[in-house]
Design a protein around this motif. Structure first.
Motif, PDB file in Angstrom:
ATOM      1  N   ALA A 134       0.827  -1.212   0.000  1.00 59.80           N
ATOM      2  CA  ALA A 134       0.000   0.000   0.000  1.00 59.80           C
ATOM      3  C   ALA A 134       0.858   1.256   0.000  1.00 59.80           C
ATOM      4  N   PRO A 176       2.944   3.304  -3.887  1.00 61.77           N
ATOM      5  CA  PRO A 176       2.673   4.511  -4.677  1.00 61.77           C
ATOM      6  C   PRO A 176       3.138   5.797  -4.009  1.00 61.77           C
ATOM      7  N   ARG A 183      -2.356   9.683  -5.079  1.00 58.46           N
ATOM      8  CA  ARG A 183      -1.693   9.792  -3.778  1.00 58.46           C
ATOM      9  C   ARG A 183      -2.725   9.763  -2.644  1.00 58.46           C
ATOM     10  N   ALA A 195      -3.950   6.244  -2.222  1.00 59.46           N
ATOM     11  CA  ALA A 195      -2.937   5.406  -1.575  1.00 59.46           C
ATOM     12  C   ALA A 195      -2.909   5.665  -0.074  1.00 59.46           C
TER      13      ALA A 195
END
Length: 202
Positions: free
Chosen positions: A108, A111, A122, A125
């Motif tokens: 996880a 990114p 973003r 993520a």
């Protein structure tokens, strides 16, 4: 044994485990961008996948994948209780935690280390990381100091390393007080501090 590592990467987990087990080892730093080691070795000749950690055994064989490496280290020194005995439900619980950290939490974060990721990706993520931290918070909510209960295990080392990435990716831990307390416990552990100092992290 020789541990190939990159400072602060997931290789910090077996580094901590080696110190917890009291095993003799050497370190060789890897530049993960150029895939060369500090001695000028092409790291892909050590691990063709090109990423850390890799543990070179005294026999010359190389073991890769952090979850496998830390269990191997634990089994070399069973008296340290870094992993429950193989074949027990407790060992399966350890593997359950290691797999969760590797496949759900570690991935996880991926990114968030990208320099080209967009704002929406973003945010998504960070939301995924938050959900996974929520899972860990729930696990620790029964008052246990470590993932498996009262005893520190290699899964705790891995969780510490991955959770520590929150500091570098803009994920605040304020919403998870149990996880914060866990991180404080681990930060105060001698082997953790020794490993971080050796990697130039503190």
């Amino acid at each position: 044994m020789k541990l190939y590592y990159a400072p602060g990467a997931c290789s910090l987990s077996p580094h901590i485990a080696l110190r917890e087990a009291g095993l003799p080892f050497t370190l060789e730093k890897v530049d993960t961008k150029t895939r060369t080691t500090e001695t000028g070795t092409d790291f892909t000749t050590v691990n063709p996948r090109g990423y850390v950690p890799a543990l070179q055994l005294d026999s010359g064989e190389v073991l890769t994948e952090g979850a496998a490496i830390v269990q191997y280290i634990a089994d070399l020194k069973p008296e340290t209780e870094l992993a429950p005995k193989a074949g027990t439900l407790a060992r399966a619980r350890l593997q359950e935690e290691l797999n969760f950290i590797a496949s759900e939490l570690h991935k996880a974060f991926g990114p968030l280390f990208s320099t080209t990721i967009g704002d929406d990706a973003r945010r998504e993520a960070k939301e995924k990381v938050a959900r996974r931290f929520g899972d860990v918070e729930q696990k620790l909510s029964d008052g246990r100091p470590y993932l498996l209960g009262e005893t520190f295990s290699v899964a705790d080392a891995y969780l510490f390393v991955v959770t520590n990435w929150a500091n570098h990716t803009g994920v605040a831990l304020d919403a998870w007080p149990k996880l914060q307390a866990f991180m404080q416990r681990l930060t105060g552990r001698n082997t953790v501090r020794q490993a971080m100092q050796a990697e130039g992290l503190i």
